[in-house]
Design a protein around this motif. Structure first.
Motif, PDB file in Angstrom:
ATOM      1  N   GLY A 172      50.757  -0.174  62.158  1.00 57.79           N
ATOM      2  CA  GLY A 172      50.691  -1.440  61.424  1.00 57.79           C
ATOM      3  C   GLY A 172      51.500  -2.518  62.133  1.00 57.79           C
ATOM      4  O   GLY A 172      52.701  -2.363  62.329  1.00 57.79           O
TER       5      GLY A 172
ATOM      6  N   ASP B  76      52.954  -5.303  61.402  1.00 58.23           N
ATOM      7  CA  ASP B  76      53.560  -6.187  60.396  1.00 58.23           C
ATOM      8  C   ASP B  76      54.704  -6.928  61.080  1.00 58.23           C
ATOM      9  O   ASP B  76      55.873  -6.760  60.739  1.00 58.23           O
ATOM     10  CB  ASP B  76      54.145  -5.371  59.239  1.00 58.23           C
ATOM     11  N   THR B  77      54.358  -7.737  62.051  1.00 55.67           N
ATOM     12  CA  THR B  77      55.371  -8.292  62.943  1.00 55.67           C
ATOM     13  C   THR B  77      56.067  -9.490  62.307  1.00 55.67           C
ATOM     14  O   THR B  77      55.458 -10.527  62.074  1.00 55.67           O
ATOM     15  CB  THR B  77      54.726  -8.671  64.289  1.00 55.67           C
TER      16      THR B  77
ATOM     17  N   ASN C  59      54.259  -7.727  70.061  1.00 50.13           N
ATOM     18  CA  ASN C  59      53.077  -6.882  69.835  1.00 50.13           C
ATOM     19  C   ASN C  59      52.609  -6.212  71.129  1.00 50.13           C
ATOM     20  O   ASN C  59      52.193  -5.051  71.124  1.00 50.13           O
ATOM     21  CB  ASN C  59      51.918  -7.724  69.264  1.00 50.13           C
TER      22      ASN C  59
ATOM     23  N   TYR D 206      44.981  -0.036  65.188  1.00 55.45           N
ATOM     24  CA  TYR D 206      46.054  -1.015  64.955  1.00 55.45           C
ATOM     25  C   TYR D 206      45.665  -1.864  63.752  1.00 55.45           C
ATOM     26  O   TYR D 206      44.495  -2.230  63.595  1.00 55.45           O
ATOM     27  CB  TYR D 206      46.261  -1.917  66.177  1.00 55.45           C
TER      28      TYR D 206
ATOM     29  N   ASN E 163      48.895  -7.080  59.723  1.00 52.78           N
ATOM     30  CA  ASN E 163      48.964  -7.524  58.325  1.00 52.78           C
ATOM     31  C   ASN E 163      48.907  -9.054  58.354  1.00 52.78           C
ATOM     32  O   ASN E 163      49.833  -9.716  58.835  1.00 52.78           O
ATOM     33  CB  ASN E 163      50.279  -7.016  57.724  1.00 52.78           C
TER      34      ASN E 163
ATOM     35  N   ASN F 183      48.617   5.145  58.308  1.00 53.86           N
ATOM     36  CA  ASN F 183      49.339   4.013  58.884  1.00 53.86           C
ATOM     37  C   ASN F 183      50.851   4.215  58.854  1.00 53.86           C
ATOM     38  O   ASN F 183      51.408   4.750  57.908  1.00 53.86           O
ATOM     39  CB  ASN F 183      49.006   2.754  58.073  1.00 53.86           C
TER      40      ASN F 183
ATOM     41  N   SER G  27      54.092   1.462  59.886  1.00 54.87           N
ATOM     42  CA  SER G  27      54.418   0.136  60.423  1.00 54.87           C
ATOM     43  C   SER G  27      55.874   0.102  60.856  1.00 54.87           C
ATOM     44  O   SER G  27      56.196   0.420  61.997  1.00 54.87           O
ATOM     45  CB  SER G  27      54.162  -0.947  59.370  1.00 54.87           C
ATOM     46  N   ARG G  28      56.748  -0.224  59.913  1.00 55.08           N
ATOM     47  CA  ARG G  28      58.158  -0.439  60.257  1.00 55.08           C
ATOM     48  C   ARG G  28      58.818   0.734  60.950  1.00 55.08           C
ATOM     49  O   ARG G  28      59.633   0.558  61.848  1.00 55.08           O
ATOM     50  CB  ARG G  28      58.940  -0.831  58.993  1.00 55.08           C
TER      51      ARG G  28
END
Lengths: 264, 264
Positions: free
Chosen positions: A20, A22-23, A43, A57, A60, A235, A237-238
């Motif tokens: 994810g 979620d940048t 990214n 990928y 968000n 998924n 993300s962080r």
């Protein structure tokens, strides 16, 4: 991307990992903030560090929109460098009537060239079908989510039926034309709930928004949701993108992939 | 904008007209296409032609997003010229978990300075409450919509209750903290359905997506949905903005306002 290609990528990489993107400009390391396009630069690092392990990928959209026009440019640049054999998900949760849905489909499928977009089902069939007209593109419809508010409506029991709302949504959606281009978001804290979702749509791919924290364990997800084609994109993300430097990001993705590989 | 201010504007203008800025680059007159920012130039004409009669403007985000970063710039410029005493609605139909919802709230309430944003309720309370933290800002939650797909889920009868899903959504949402900052989208072809929505939320403002075509008549909407504070914003998009030249756009808005005035 076709279903056959997606399954082949999963088999080849021995992974059903979705990373994810979620940048968050507040959270990326300082070194990227000096770049002309910090979000893109970050990214790019993440994609290079994880593309051996990721089969998808998922940017968000909220994170890109919050930066205004520049955010959309960062997103566009990011899409251009994602390897073509990796599935892309616009996590946008759109849902609007026909002509507006068509416009969103154009944005994500034509302009940004995503393979898929997440959608909310509340407005029903005609808010989803414009996305199903595109060959080799996918609508990922919210089925069951793992946030606390999921109980408010998704778990409502439907009268004269043994279904909860999310089961009704899933069963109804797979009755639509071109429903072979539908996946479902399926996140839950309890394996039992995931099993109900899988029972409602045995063949569809599930995008599982996360494991750990509010989600179930990877083992639970595997046990209750895998199907003969794997049928899963899980998924993270962080836990991956903010793991540290490029090496740490690489290791975090590899670790999760190895846990997946052990299950497959 | 506060509720008191909104009601005062409605009383002053004798209008509850919302003009939908569904500005489509394919549909605007050629003269605007020569401008540096055609979408903004067209919106400027529409706003100047209708601001005597409109109490709200509602840009449909899909139309701006479909143009990429430039579309967001056009939207930003449009927001800057809307008179401060006119209510603004980001028709975005977002709906995502807590931290993502917070990011969307920042985008629409802080960066673009909208008074309100439309939201899908499927993910429940924590997908809406981040928008309710802002004083004098509003969450406009989808209740009942007038598109064909509305029957798929919104009309599902809930077990052990006399409610359909949309009634459950409305009743539940007004139980949340700061629900005085919630409005509902209420569109329906049948007055009976609108009456149910009004019964579920007697005090809330309703955004009615359109009259005529798939919507009910203005009289039906008035009869079934007005409350002591009027409690209505009725949208018209294409019927006004594509009425013709500036004079025609002005007349189309005036005509609809006069129909509203006659009812008030």
């Amino acid at each position: 991307m076709t279903r056959t290609e997606l399954i082949q990528n999963i088999r080849d990489k021995e992974s059903f990992l979705c990373v994810g993107l979620d940048t968050d400009i507040q959270k990326i390391p300082d070194q990227f903030k000096k770049e002309a396009d910090p979000i893109f630069a970050f990214n790019k690092m993440v994609i290079e560090a994880t593309s051996d392990f990721a089969v998808a990928y998922k940017p968000n959209l909220a994170f890109y929109e919050s930066l205004g026009p520049k955010g959309w440019e960062s997103l566009q640049r990011t899409m251009e460098i994602i390897p073509k054999n990796i599935f892309t998900i616009a996590d946008a949760k759109r849902g609007d009537i026909g002509n507006t849905a068509e416009m969103y489909a154009k944005t994500f499928f034509e302009w940004l060239n995503f393979d898929s977009v997440t959608l909310s089902p509340y407005m029903g069939k005609d808010s989803v079908t414009p996305f199903l007209k595109y060959e080799d593109k996918w609508a990922i419809v919210l089925g069951i989510t793992s946030n606390p508010g999921a109980v408010d409506f998704q778990f409502q029991p439907i009268a004269n039926s043994s279904d909860l709302l999310f089961e009704k949504v899933i069963k109804h959606a797979i009755s639509w034309d071109n429903s072979d281009r539908i996946m479902f978001v399926a996140g839950a804290t309890r394996g039992e709930t995931l099993a109900k979702a899988r029972k409602a749509a045995p063949n569809q791919f599930f995008l599982v928004p996360g494991v750990g924290a509010q989600g179930g364990s990877l083992e639970d997800v595997w046990q209750h949701c895998k199907n003969p084609d794997i049928g899963l994109l899980v998924n993270s993300s962080r836990g991956i993108i903010y793991a540290g430097d490029e090496k740490a990001v690489h290791s975090a993705a590899e670790k999760l992939r190895n846990e997946m590989k052990a299950l497959m």
